[in-house]
Scaffold this motif. Structure first.
Motif, PDB file in Angstrom:
ATOM      1  N   THR A   1     -25.382  -2.644 -64.887  1.00 31.98           N
ATOM      2  CA  THR A   1     -24.165  -3.353 -65.276  1.00 31.98           C
ATOM      3  C   THR A   1     -24.317  -3.991 -66.647  1.00 31.98           C
ATOM      4  O   THR A   1     -23.433  -3.881 -67.508  1.00 31.98           O
ATOM      5  CB  THR A   1     -23.802  -4.420 -64.233  1.00 31.98           C
ATOM      6  OG1 THR A   1     -23.621  -3.790 -62.961  1.00 31.98           O
ATOM      7  CG2 THR A   1     -22.522  -5.148 -64.624  1.00 31.98           C
ATOM      8  N   TYR A   2     -25.442  -4.670 -66.872  1.00 30.95           N
ATOM      9  CA  TYR A   2     -25.649  -5.319 -68.169  1.00 30.95           C
ATOM     10  C   TYR A   2     -25.784  -4.291 -69.288  1.00 30.95           C
ATOM     11  O   TYR A   2     -25.283  -4.493 -70.406  1.00 30.95           O
ATOM     12  CB  TYR A   2     -26.874  -6.226 -68.125  1.00 30.95           C
ATOM     13  CG  TYR A   2     -26.543  -7.649 -67.760  1.00 30.95           C
ATOM     14  CD1 TYR A   2     -25.595  -8.375 -68.478  1.00 30.95           C
ATOM     15  CD2 TYR A   2     -27.165  -8.289 -66.690  1.00 30.95           C
ATOM     16  CE1 TYR A   2     -25.278  -9.681 -68.144  1.00 30.95           C
ATOM     17  CE2 TYR A   2     -26.856  -9.600 -66.351  1.00 30.95           C
ATOM     18  CZ  TYR A   2     -25.910 -10.286 -67.087  1.00 30.95           C
ATOM     19  OH  TYR A   2     -25.589 -11.584 -66.756  1.00 30.95           O
ATOM     20  N   ALA A   3     -26.472  -3.183 -69.025  1.00 28.98           N
ATOM     21  CA  ALA A   3     -26.622  -2.155 -70.056  1.00 28.98           C
ATOM     22  C   ALA A   3     -25.259  -1.605 -70.462  1.00 28.98           C
ATOM     23  O   ALA A   3     -24.984  -1.399 -71.654  1.00 28.98           O
ATOM     24  CB  ALA A   3     -27.526  -1.032 -69.558  1.00 28.98           C
ATOM     25  N   GLN A   4     -24.389  -1.407 -69.464  1.00 28.59           N
ATOM     26  CA  GLN A   4     -23.048  -0.904 -69.757  1.00 28.59           C
ATOM     27  C   GLN A   4     -22.214  -1.942 -70.486  1.00 28.59           C
ATOM     28  O   GLN A   4     -21.508  -1.644 -71.454  1.00 28.59           O
ATOM     29  CB  GLN A   4     -22.365  -0.477 -68.460  1.00 28.59           C
ATOM     30  CG  GLN A   4     -21.057   0.269 -68.665  1.00 28.59           C
ATOM     31  CD  GLN A   4     -20.478   0.791 -67.349  1.00 28.59           C
ATOM     32  OE1 GLN A   4     -21.051   0.551 -66.284  1.00 28.59           O
ATOM     33  NE2 GLN A   4     -19.379   1.500 -67.426  1.00 28.59           N
ATOM     34  N   ALA A   5     -22.311  -3.198 -70.047  1.00 30.20           N
ATOM     35  CA  ALA A   5     -21.503  -4.262 -70.658  1.00 30.20           C
ATOM     36  C   ALA A   5     -21.966  -4.587 -72.073  1.00 30.20           C
ATOM     37  O   ALA A   5     -21.145  -4.851 -72.964  1.00 30.20           O
ATOM     38  CB  ALA A   5     -21.567  -5.518 -69.794  1.00 30.20           C
ATOM     39  N   LEU A   6     -23.279  -4.574 -72.287  1.00 29.13           N
ATOM     40  CA  LEU A   6     -23.825  -4.884 -73.606  1.00 29.13           C
ATOM     41  C   LEU A   6     -23.857  -3.666 -74.520  1.00 29.13           C
ATOM     42  O   LEU A   6     -24.156  -3.787 -75.710  1.00 29.13           O
ATOM     43  CB  LEU A   6     -25.249  -5.444 -73.473  1.00 29.13           C
ATOM     44  CG  LEU A   6     -25.388  -6.763 -72.694  1.00 29.13           C
ATOM     45  CD1 LEU A   6     -26.868  -7.106 -72.516  1.00 29.13           C
ATOM     46  CD2 LEU A   6     -24.666  -7.891 -73.404  1.00 29.13           C
ATOM     47  N   ASP A   7     -23.552  -2.489 -73.933  1.00 23.93           N
ATOM     48  CA  ASP A   7     -23.556  -1.238 -74.685  1.00 23.93           C
ATOM     49  C   ASP A   7     -24.922  -1.006 -75.328  1.00 23.93           C
ATOM     50  O   ASP A   7     -25.034  -0.692 -76.513  1.00 23.93           O
ATOM     51  CB  ASP A   7     -22.464  -1.250 -75.762  1.00 23.93           C
ATOM     52  CG  ASP A   7     -21.899   0.144 -76.018  1.00 23.93           C
ATOM     53  OD1 ASP A   7     -22.315   1.083 -75.312  1.00 23.93           O
ATOM     54  OD2 ASP A   7     -21.057   0.288 -76.933  1.00 23.93           O
TER      55      ASP A   7
ATOM     56  N   VAL B   1     -13.528   0.077 -72.169  1.00 23.54           N
ATOM     57  CA  VAL B   1     -13.326  -0.653 -70.917  1.00 23.54           C
ATOM     58  C   VAL B   1     -14.300  -1.839 -70.864  1.00 23.54           C
ATOM     59  O   VAL B   1     -15.502  -1.689 -71.060  1.00 23.54           O
ATOM     60  CB  VAL B   1     -13.559   0.264 -69.698  1.00 23.54           C
ATOM     61  CG1 VAL B   1     -13.427  -0.525 -68.400  1.00 23.54           C
ATOM     62  CG2 VAL B   1     -12.586   1.423 -69.721  1.00 23.54           C
ATOM     63  N   ARG B   2     -13.757  -3.015 -70.585  1.00 21.06           N
ATOM     64  CA  ARG B   2     -14.585  -4.209 -70.512  1.00 21.06           C
ATOM     65  C   ARG B   2     -15.238  -4.300 -69.134  1.00 21.06           C
ATOM     66  O   ARG B   2     -14.580  -4.131 -68.108  1.00 21.06           O
ATOM     67  CB  ARG B   2     -13.737  -5.471 -70.755  1.00 21.06           C
ATOM     68  CG  ARG B   2     -14.551  -6.760 -70.700  1.00 21.06           C
ATOM     69  CD  ARG B   2     -13.661  -7.976 -70.927  1.00 21.06           C
ATOM     70  NE  ARG B   2     -14.438  -9.210 -70.838  1.00 21.06           N
ATOM     71  CZ  ARG B   2     -14.724  -9.828 -69.707  1.00 21.06           C
ATOM     72  NH1 ARG B   2     -14.300  -9.329 -68.557  1.00 21.06           N
ATOM     73  NH2 ARG B   2     -15.420 -10.944 -69.712  1.00 21.06           N
ATOM     74  N   ILE B   3     -16.533  -4.570 -69.118  1.00 18.87           N
ATOM     75  CA  ILE B   3     -17.289  -4.671 -67.863  1.00 18.87           C
ATOM     76  C   ILE B   3     -17.477  -6.144 -67.518  1.00 18.87           C
ATOM     77  O   ILE B   3     -17.971  -6.924 -68.336  1.00 18.87           O
ATOM     78  CB  ILE B   3     -18.661  -3.986 -67.990  1.00 18.87           C
ATOM     79  CG1 ILE B   3     -18.507  -2.544 -68.458  1.00 18.87           C
ATOM     80  CG2 ILE B   3     -19.409  -4.051 -66.666  1.00 18.87           C
ATOM     81  CD1 ILE B   3     -17.691  -1.684 -67.535  1.00 18.87           C
ATOM     82  N   ASP B   4     -17.085  -6.531 -66.312  1.00 20.26           N
ATOM     83  CA  ASP B   4     -17.237  -7.914 -65.855  1.00 20.26           C
ATOM     84  C   ASP B   4     -18.652  -8.114 -65.335  1.00 20.26           C
ATOM     85  O   ASP B   4     -19.086  -7.440 -64.406  1.00 20.26           O
ATOM     86  CB  ASP B   4     -16.221  -8.195 -64.752  1.00 20.26           C
ATOM     87  CG  ASP B   4     -16.212  -9.665 -64.337  1.00 20.26           C
ATOM     88  OD1 ASP B   4     -17.023 -10.436 -64.896  1.00 20.26           O
ATOM     89  OD2 ASP B   4     -15.406 -10.039 -63.475  1.00 20.26           O
ATOM     90  N   THR B   5     -19.372  -9.043 -65.935  1.00 23.76           N
ATOM     91  CA  THR B   5     -20.759  -9.290 -65.540  1.00 23.76           C
ATOM     92  C   THR B   5     -20.932 -10.566 -64.719  1.00 23.76           C
ATOM     93  O   THR B   5     -22.063 -10.969 -64.435  1.00 23.76           O
ATOM     94  CB  THR B   5     -21.667  -9.392 -66.788  1.00 23.76           C
ATOM     95  OG1 THR B   5     -21.224 -10.494 -67.593  1.00 23.76           O
ATOM     96  CG2 THR B   5     -21.628  -8.102 -67.596  1.00 23.76           C
TER      97      THR B   5
END
Length: 404
Positions: free
Chosen positions: A31-37, A244-248
């Protein structure tokens, strides 16, 4: 197919596996890898370093001769836009929170005290940023569980002795995985002994900085670089184009819960191999010994593999501690299982490959690389002068390397 599902080893740009981590930790990392790109490698590196700091000196492994605590020197290698600092910040957020609470408690405790009394009032510190070596060592006096030194830009860590002519580099080299008492001299206080120094370092660096700044560095020879785990951005990493914004929020709460569970554990916990994991680890060490005896392991790679024997214990410990936290376990002993050791050894192969990738980046065409070439071919060199000319060094240098 997602890049997370590909074979992560055996290529010029290997991937650090995550499937051997506990389930919740895997979800947090993805999740963090996706959100932080950013690459998953960066989040894993920061997460393992963070849980090591949370564990302090309360979780230990011992074979009766050596005692190890989870302790990592880690560098995330990628460009300035690939989320290295963000990954570290997110994974260390619970530890930063603990430091804020500790500082507030100390401020209350020193109210009305003299300057000397305030200076000698201990408080828990988990993180120091861009600190001098003197300040860092002073922090260890009151923190037996160790302190993580974070340099968002790792070259600031490697710029040793910036303000003096000391031996900062040798200090960090000697203190790695060496928990014997260490003496420091402080002005006005005489000699102060750090009874239990546990040193941890994490930072980020850009590949071009490696090649530009360290080509002639002694740190390849003195063991400094061999002590680091290198989390290298893979060549097939691509930025997300979906927008797309990922909610962390959920994984942030979950990570905080895991870290606080570890930090709040006050009683010592022994971490041990079970029989199958011990056999796997011993096999890992034996393979290195075979390569060394066969003459196929030498120079910088030999130094790296020697440190990976230690890191295999520490990495397996960190994985087992994360499992311990996910299960909210309260036992005084954790057994590293066969699956966790298999995963750990895959990670050690990743770190061997990335260490050599860093080595190639730094030494391309340089003397250190030529030195290892000489060592590898020394039994086949008939004419030293001709061989020296062919690789662009002096005959005296070839003779020195062979006879050292």
């Amino acid at each position: 197919m997602s890049i997370l599902d590909k074979d992560m080893l055996g290529s010029e740009s290997p991937r650090l596996p995550i499937e051997g981590l506990p389930y919740q930790t895997q979800e947090i990392i993805k999740t963090y890898a996706q959100a932080l790109d950013c690459p998953t490698e960066f989040v894993v590196g920061a997460a393992i370093a963070a849980v090591a700091q949370a564990a302090g000196d309360r979780f230990s492994w011992s074979d009766g001769i050596h005692t190890n605590y989870p302790q990592f020197y880690s560098i995330l290698v990628g460009s300035s836009t690939e989320g290295k600092s963000h990954a570290i910040s997110k994974m260390f957020a619970p530890l930063a929170e603990a430091d804020t609470i500790s500082l507030a408690q100390r401020q209350e405790a020193i109210a009305g005290k003299s300057k000397d009394e305030r200076a000698r009032t201990p408080y828990i510190t988990n993180i120091l940023k861009d600190s001098t070596t003197e300040a860092y060592l002073s922090s260890l006096v009151y923190n037996s569980g160790g302190v993580t030194l974070i340099h968002d830009e790792a070259p600031t860590f490697f710029t040793f002795n910036k303000y003096n002519k000391g031996n900062d580099g040798k200090i960090y080299t000697s203190l790695f995985a060496n928990n014997a008492p260490y003496n420091i001299a402080r002005k006005g206080d005489g000699i102060i002994t750090i009874m239990h120094p546990i040193v941890r370092v994490i930072g980020g660096i850009q590949p071009e900085v490696l090649s530009r700044n360290f080509a002639n560095s002694e740190m390849l020879d003195d063991g400094m670089f061999a002590r680091f785990l290198w989390f290298y951005k893979p060549d097939d990493f691509r930025k997300d184009e979906s927008g797309v914004r990922i909610d962390t929020a959920y994984v942030a709460r979950l990570w905080r819960q895991l870290m606080w569970f570890v930090m709040e554990r006050k009683q010592p916990v022994k971490v041990m191999f079970d029989a199958k994991s011990a056999a796997l680890y011993n096999g890992f060490k034996n393979e290195t010994a075979k390569r060394y005896n066969a003459g196929s392991l030498f120079g910088y790679e030999l130094s790296v593999c020697g440190k990976l024997h230690i890191y295999a214990i520490m990495w397996a410990m960190a994985v087992a501690i994360l499992r311990y936290a996910e299960l909210s376990d309260t036992q005084d002993t954790i057994y590293i299982c066969e699956a966790e050791m298999k995963y750990t050894l895959r990670c050690m192969e990743y770190f061997r490959q990335t260490a050599m990738r860093v080595y190639d980046t730094i030494t391309d065409g340089s003397v250190p690389k030529k030195r290892d070439c000489i060592l590898g071919l020394k039994d086949f060199i008939i004419n030293q002068s001709q061989f020296a000319e062919s690789i662009g060094v002096s005959q005296q240098y070839v003779s020195k390397v062979i006879n050292k």
